[in-house]
Design a protein around this motif. Sequence first.
Motif, mmCIF file in Angstrom:
data_model
loop_
_atom_site.group_PDB
_atom_site.id
_atom_site.type_symbol
_atom_site.label_atom_id
_atom_site.label_comp_id
_atom_site.label_asym_id
_atom_site.label_seq_id
_atom_site.Cartn_x
_atom_site.Cartn_y
_atom_site.Cartn_z
ATOM 1 N N VAL A 182 0.867 -1.181 0.000
ATOM 2 C CA VAL A 182 0.000 0.000 0.000
ATOM 3 C C VAL A 182 0.902 1.229 0.000
ATOM 4 O O VAL A 182 1.670 1.434 0.955
ATOM 5 N N ASN A 191 0.304 4.506 0.226
ATOM 6 C CA ASN A 191 -0.010 5.559 1.198
ATOM 7 C C ASN A 191 -0.890 4.954 2.282
ATOM 8 O O ASN A 191 -2.128 4.967 2.186
ATOM 9 N N PRO A 192 -0.279 4.395 3.336
ATOM 10 C CA PRO A 192 -1.087 3.731 4.372
ATOM 11 C C PRO A 192 -1.964 4.681 5.167
ATOM 12 O O PRO A 192 -2.855 4.226 5.884
ATOM 13 N N ARG A 193 -1.764 6.041 5.059
ATOM 14 C CA ARG A 193 -2.641 6.961 5.763
ATOM 15 C C ARG A 193 -3.992 7.099 5.082
ATOM 16 O O ARG A 193 -4.962 7.532 5.699
ATOM 17 N N GLU A 224 -5.725 0.999 4.249
ATOM 18 C CA GLU A 224 -4.923 -0.123 4.711
ATOM 19 C C GLU A 224 -5.572 -1.425 4.274
ATOM 20 O O GLU A 224 -6.790 -1.479 4.041
ATOM 21 N N THR A 230 -4.393 6.137 -3.192
ATOM 22 C CA THR A 230 -3.264 5.257 -2.909
ATOM 23 C C THR A 230 -3.330 4.056 -3.833
ATOM 24 O O THR A 230 -4.379 3.759 -4.437
ATOM 25 N N ALA A 265 -2.729 -0.141 -4.186
ATOM 26 C CA ALA A 265 -2.666 -1.407 -3.451
ATOM 27 C C ALA A 265 -2.298 -2.512 -4.446
ATOM 28 O O ALA A 265 -3.062 -2.780 -5.377
#
Length: 475
Positions: free
Chosen positions: A59, A61-63, A66, A85, A87
């Motif tokens: 991932v 951009n985990p912010r 998720e 983001t 994945a």
Amino acid sequence: MNRLIALACASLLGLGGAASAPLADAQAQVAASTPRMVNLPRGTSFAVDLPADARDVIVSNPRVAEAMLHSPRRITVIGLAGGETDAVFLDAAGRTILALRVRVDAGTSALQDTLSRVAPSANVHAEAVNDSIILTGTASSPAEADRAVQIARAFVTGPEKVMNMISVAGSDQVTLRVRVVEVQRSAIKQLGFDTQAIVGRLGDTRFLLGNTATFGVNGGMLGGITGGVSRDTTLNGTQPGSEDLNKGSATIKAFERVGLVRTLAEPNLTSVNGEAASFLAGGEFPVPAGRDQNGQITVAYKPFGVGLSFRPVVLSEGRISLQVKVEVSELTPQGGLTIGAGTPSAVSLPGLSVRRSENTVELPSGGSMMIAGLLQETTRQTVDSLPGATNLPVLGQLFRSRDYLMGETELVVIVEAYVVNPTAPGRMQTPADGLRIASDAQTIFFGQLNQAYGLPAPSAQTGAGWQGPVGYVIE
């Protein structure tokens, strides 16, 4: 997704023969590496079923989101914050099984349901972009569109995150008729006495006595009448031993003025709902604003006269919220300024007397409001006198001068608002429609400049326009 699963299953089961297996693997790899867009409201999730066992999940951009692994072939993606983001799901050999591009936004399902209940007649759609909301569609009035914006602001963290792109289906027009009536009354009274006397002998000490009216309020005698008597009894050598110097004069100055000024302005303005309009009947006067690079004075012009500005908002059928600003100003020497006094390049600037009213009201179509109580009264009076002599009974008046000035002003503003629609051109009239120029004989013998003015045009059809002595100048 179905094609990807079919290709993956065919590769795992060895379908298609030895010759077709490498081609199927290549096609599956290309299809799996192509990102697929997924829109996910913030705080929600969706499950992903993979065609093969996943070894790693990346991932970027985990912010924003998720990924949670439940089994080698089932993964759940959860939206955390607004944004985008990637994945990517990899197998044990490091090959891409599935690539997703996840876009997390604020979510508009709850907002859309609220808009449908609160404004059922409006066709407003809400779209989320990151943490912002875009409102599109149509509304029947600006008030309805404003209600939709207020509702949307409750679903975001700040009012600046709501973009209003709602189109108003039908925009009303508002006509404002304003009558500004001002009455000014003034009174000036001036009464003064000038006395001069010289008593003595030529060549010796002489005694002088004088009293002069100064008129301190108005600065000088404004007009009227001046009269008096002068007596000279000087004897200079006409008889032996008589050289007396006896000379005296007395002058009375009297002036009285009563003035009445009436000012009437009737501006009519029409503006689209929600848009401002302004009107000025007067002029502009120059005011020095500075100097240029050559040292020359630059000038800016300031308006004065009868000014009107308003901004209407139609709240509902026939109800008008009105922001009105009315101003009446005039040039006056009081409060003026002279720059460079005593020099050839002196510049005199007048003062400005202003009466201004600004308020917000709500009226029905055709309703009226009055702004009154704008009263102004000034009284100035001076008495000049000879010390001691002014207290004498009766005769003390001869040693006093009076200057009196009184001014009264009353201003009334009447405002009428109407919701209007366009009309046919044939129903409109101009001041020149009923104008007939007089002939030379009528002008020479009767002093007429026109035969008719202010009546309907001679060619006007019956029922078209106003009938009778209506509008403009009527003689």
